[in-house]
Scaffold this active site. Structure first.
Site, PDB file in Angstrom:
ATOM      1  N   LYS A 196       0.857  -1.180   0.000  1.00 41.94           N
ATOM      2  CA  LYS A 196       0.000   0.000   0.000  1.00 41.94           C
ATOM      3  C   LYS A 196       0.895   1.233   0.000  1.00 41.94           C
ATOM      4  O   LYS A 196       1.706   1.426   0.896  1.00 41.94           O
ATOM      5  CB  LYS A 196      -0.894  -0.003   1.238  1.00 41.94           C
ATOM      6  CG  LYS A 196      -1.771   1.243   1.319  1.00 41.94           C
ATOM      7  CD  LYS A 196      -2.743   1.160   2.463  1.00 41.94           C
ATOM      8  CE  LYS A 196      -3.531   2.454   2.576  1.00 41.94           C
ATOM      9  NZ  LYS A 196      -4.461   2.422   3.695  1.00 41.94           N
ATOM     10  N   LYS A 249      -2.121  -1.417  -3.937  1.00 46.76           N
ATOM     11  CA  LYS A 249      -3.000  -0.260  -3.869  1.00 46.76           C
ATOM     12  C   LYS A 249      -2.193   1.005  -3.880  1.00 46.76           C
ATOM     13  O   LYS A 249      -1.228   1.086  -3.135  1.00 46.76           O
ATOM     14  CB  LYS A 249      -3.799  -0.344  -2.565  1.00 46.76           C
ATOM     15  CG  LYS A 249      -4.647   0.851  -2.282  1.00 46.76           C
ATOM     16  CD  LYS A 249      -5.268   0.701  -0.937  1.00 46.76           C
ATOM     17  CE  LYS A 249      -5.997   1.999  -0.655  1.00 46.76           C
ATOM     18  NZ  LYS A 249      -6.499   2.034   0.685  1.00 46.76           N
TER      19      LYS A 249
HETATM   20  C1  PBG Z   1      -7.040   3.309   5.354  1.00 47.95           C
HETATM   21  C2  PBG Z   1      -7.517   3.250   3.958  1.00 47.95           C
HETATM   22  C3  PBG Z   1      -7.409   4.247   2.992  1.00 47.95           C
HETATM   23  C4  PBG Z   1      -8.015   3.760   1.841  1.00 47.95           C
HETATM   24  C5  PBG Z   1      -8.462   2.479   2.127  1.00 47.95           C
HETATM   25  N1  PBG Z   1      -8.142   2.181   3.433  1.00 47.95           N
HETATM   26  C6  PBG Z   1      -6.914   5.635   3.069  1.00 47.95           C
HETATM   27  C7  PBG Z   1      -5.578   5.976   3.521  1.00 47.95           C
HETATM   28  O1  PBG Z   1      -4.686   5.161   3.686  1.00 47.95           O
HETATM   29  O2  PBG Z   1      -5.418   7.178   3.744  1.00 47.95           O
HETATM   30  C8  PBG Z   1      -8.109   4.495   0.557  1.00 47.95           C
HETATM   31  C9  PBG Z   1      -9.123   3.991  -0.409  1.00 47.95           C
HETATM   32  C10 PBG Z   1      -9.427   4.920  -1.518  1.00 47.95           C
HETATM   33  O3  PBG Z   1      -8.773   5.970  -1.737  1.00 47.95           O
HETATM   34  O4  PBG Z   1     -10.371   4.610  -2.253  1.00 47.95           O
HETATM   35  N2  PBG Z   1      -7.927   2.719   6.226  1.00 47.95           N
END
Ligand code: PBG
Length: 327
Positions: A196, A249
């Site tokens: 991520k 992601k």
């Molecule tokens: C954190 C989380 C995020 C997203 C999914 N889980 C945001 C982040 O890390 O700031 C982002 C998903 C998206 O942008 O569609 N719990």
């Protein structure tokens, strides 16, 4: 060796039948997961400004949406919670009666077969908006782990079919696996957000979930967008700890990462077509600058072609409609 003029690659593109016959990649509704934002309260259906067409729902207002999702043949949803109360430790996130537990029960009443996956992370529940507890102005990895395990357990106990830790703490897959197994949830898979990245493409989501960090940023736990070898180490670590599905992601700006993971590991891969990727297409389409349907299908095709098995996308409902029209 045959070469032009005997060789003509256009031969197999001449008719739709031929093109269908040799198509290498398919976007199927069976591979798509639809994210849902669940807000604590009653009678709420509120559109998210930065994500046209995507809403926050209170659990009591979910019925219609869930019926539509199942009618369209979407196999699963990924739940994000927006609690009424936030604190330093994200307590509302580990409450067994919390917002996500309520939503799971509601969904299972309406659609018992719909796969319910839950996001496991503290950022939506902490007052400071970080994905873990803060110690000395820093997100403390090891103190966060037991809270994540408790959150995953609360979700499983409420009836979740799969948990998806997105916090990027080291070691969380193992503590979650241990906690689940310990309580008899041996059949609940873990889909880990393994690679991520620290991405600007999460911007609209942070508005949707009210989870923007109140100080600093996520550089010390989410990955540097410049790194791909490190992504393979992250995936390797999560697999070693027991992840069943590994996620990359965001998706669109990281197709090479998806491909590298595909070429290196045999586990199923999920790719998250994130909020910013959704909103870019939406806004351009609303201006008439992009053909929405063709653009979305091309993006999802590219994510599948890169090697993703599962695609998490806010476009899932529209795609379901388009795919059924074809038949
Ligand atoms: C954190 C989380 C995020 C997203 C999914 N889980 C945001 C982040 O890390 O700031 C982002 C998903 C998206 O942008 O569609 N719990």
């Amino acid at each position: 060796m045959v070469s032009f003029p005997q060789l003509r690659l256009r031969r197999l593109r001449r008719t739709e039948v031929l093109r269908n016959l040799v198509r290498e990649t398919e976007v199927r509704i069976e591979n798509l997961i639809y994210p849902l934002f669940i807000e604590e309260g009653r009678n709420i259906k509120r559109e998210i400004d930065a994500m046209p067409g995507i809403y926050r729902f209170s659990p009591d207002a979910l019925a219609e949406e869930i019926k539509e999702v199942t009618r369209l043949g979407i196999p699963g949803v990924l739940l994000f919670g927006i609690p009424a109360h936030k604190d330093e430790k994200g307590s509302s996130g580990i409450d067994p009666e919390g917002i996500i537990s309520q939503a799971i029960k509601t969904i299972k009443d309406i659609a018992p077969k719909l796969l319910v996956i839950t996001d496991v992370c503290l950022c939506e529940y902490t007052s400071h908006g970080h994905c873990g507890v803060i110690r000395n102005d820093c997100v403390d990895n090891d103190q966060t782990l037991p809270l994540l395990a408790k959150m995953a357990l609360a979700h499983a106990a409420a009836g979740a079919d799969m948990v998806a830790p997105s916090d990027m703490m080291d070691g969380r897959v193992r503590v979650i696996r241990d906690a689940l197994d310990d309580k008899g949830f041996t059949e609940i898979p873990i889909m880990s957000y393994a690679a991520k990245y620290n991405s600007a493409f999460y911007g609209p989501f942070r508005e949707a979930a009210g989870s923007a960090p109140q100080f600093g940023n996520r550089h010390s736990y989410q990955m540097d967008p410049a790194n791909v070898r490190e992504a393979l180490r992250e995936v390797e670590q999560d697999i070693a700890e027991g992840a069943d599905i590994v996620m990359v992601k965001p998706a669109l700006a990281y197709l090479d990462v998806i491909r590298s993971v595909r070429d290196t590991f045999t586990h199923p891969i999920a790719a998250y077509n994130v909020s910013g990727e959704y909103s870019m297409v939406k806004s351009a389409a609303q201006q008439g600058w992009l053909d929405e349907r063709r653009t979305v299908m091309e993006i999802l095709t590219s994510i599948r072609r890169a090697g993703a098995d599962i695609v998490i996308t806010y476009h899932a409902k529209e795609v379901a409609g388009w795919l059924s029209e074809k038949e």
